[in-house]
Write an enzyme that holds these catalytic residues in place. Sequence first.
Site, PDB file in Angstrom:
ATOM      1  N   CYS A 113       0.821  -1.226   0.000  1.00  0.00           N
ATOM      2  CA  CYS A 113       0.000   0.000   0.000  1.00  0.00           C
ATOM      3  C   CYS A 113       0.851   1.272   0.000  1.00  0.00           C
ATOM      4  O   CYS A 113       0.348   2.346  -0.313  1.00  0.00           O
ATOM      5  CB  CYS A 113      -0.943   0.001   1.190  1.00  0.00           C
ATOM      6  SG  CYS A 113      -2.187  -1.287   1.067  1.00  0.00           S
ATOM      7  N   HIS A 253      -3.119   7.582   2.156  1.00  0.00           N
ATOM      8  CA  HIS A 253      -3.544   6.266   1.683  1.00  0.00           C
ATOM      9  C   HIS A 253      -4.920   5.975   2.287  1.00  0.00           C
ATOM     10  O   HIS A 253      -5.204   6.345   3.418  1.00  0.00           O
ATOM     11  CB  HIS A 253      -2.520   5.210   2.115  1.00  0.00           C
ATOM     12  CG  HIS A 253      -3.004   3.809   1.894  1.00  0.00           C
ATOM     13  ND1 HIS A 253      -3.507   3.400   0.681  1.00  0.00           N
ATOM     14  CD2 HIS A 253      -3.099   2.744   2.735  1.00  0.00           C
ATOM     15  CE1 HIS A 253      -3.876   2.138   0.782  1.00  0.00           C
ATOM     16  NE2 HIS A 253      -3.647   1.720   2.014  1.00  0.00           N
ATOM     17  N   ASN A 283     -10.048   0.261  -0.163  1.00  0.00           N
ATOM     18  CA  ASN A 283      -8.585   0.383  -0.132  1.00  0.00           C
ATOM     19  C   ASN A 283      -8.027  -0.163  -1.450  1.00  0.00           C
ATOM     20  O   ASN A 283      -8.043  -1.363  -1.681  1.00  0.00           O
ATOM     21  CB  ASN A 283      -8.070  -0.414   1.073  1.00  0.00           C
ATOM     22  CG  ASN A 283      -6.557  -0.401   1.182  1.00  0.00           C
ATOM     23  OD1 ASN A 283      -5.854   0.025   0.263  1.00  0.00           O
ATOM     24  ND2 ASN A 283      -6.046  -0.881   2.301  1.00  0.00           N
TER      25      ASN A 283
END
Length: 326
Positions: A113, A253, A283
């Site tokens: 990520c 993020h 996500n």
Amino acid sequence: MLKSRITGTGSYVPEKIIDNSYLGKKIDTSDEWITERTGIRERRVVKTGQANSDLCFEASKKALLAAGLKPKDIDMIVVATMSGDMPMPSTAAILQKKLGAKNASAFDVNAACSGFIYGLSVADKFIKTGASQKLLLVGAEVNSRFLDWEDRATCVLFGDGAGAVVLEPTKGKRGILSTHLHSDGNLWDFICLPGGGSKNPPSEKTIKKGMHFIKMKGNETFKVAVRTLEKLVVSTLRENNVDPSELAMLIPHQANLRIISATARRLNLPMSRVAVNLDKYGNTSSASIPIALDEVVRDGRIKRGDYVLLEAFGSGLTWGSALIKW
Ligand code: COA
């Protein structure tokens, strides 16, 4: 001294939407639980036959158009991803073919990520040293193919998408001011996909055990993420002598709205100055920051000369940030 500047952005998400209520009918979860605990309302997933490089291609075309460049102008392609088309070649190489970017070198970066921030830091170095003049950086994920759709602890969280930026050198005051990368491999098993690699090559056993799916110690990861990101954003601004009140936009993020809000609170930043899109996309790992960046650029929410702070946290564990004068 050269700096690198983002001269074009683009993004793409697949058309198919899976909302929380649909998941609530399939597994033991609910729209209420997912919305309250994460902020996610729906996510996008690819259709059959659609691969990571297809998402990259759509986002890249838009970024190139915004930068006023043709594929043949690009001298380097970097794709940040953990869900590439295949282990080899790199998704960047496949994207190169799709774009017809015949003058580019191409490789992938994997920091889960945090991938886009890692990719941005690598890109920044190539531009600053004069080794690249026109670089295409993409963050793209097809997480849906690596989820156990019966595991409520993970499948409700992730989605698919891609975001792209073009970077070029500049001698002015604007551009990427600094990037900061960190990692703690001791905690690699907090989020991982244990099967299919050289440690546990694909076999009947790995498939039966579901080792080809993303595993996450959600609550443990959550605590480290909040602590770490709070420190990271403060130190990034301090190193650049920028006061949090001067920040025009935080682009975090998109893992969990509670993590994002905690980071914003630490900076005393109203949520109107925080880019949030996880309600729509979940996500999307490496893609979350470039998609959010593209949205705020196109909405006119950031302007020339604004300070923009990007930050991410993910598997590795990895984390990183970048401060940009837009
Ligand atoms: N629906 C309903 N209940 C669920 C659920 C779901 N989708 N997922 C988990 N639960 C249950 C758990 O089984 C647990 O039940 P129990 O109390 O009976 O044991 C309860 O909800 C609490 O689980 P927990 O994991 O402690 O919840 P949480 O508040 O930590 O939220 C996450 C879970 C995953 C949303 C959260 O921890 C998170 O976002 N973690 C960080 C993710 C991250 O930042 N990753 C890095 C980047 S990828």
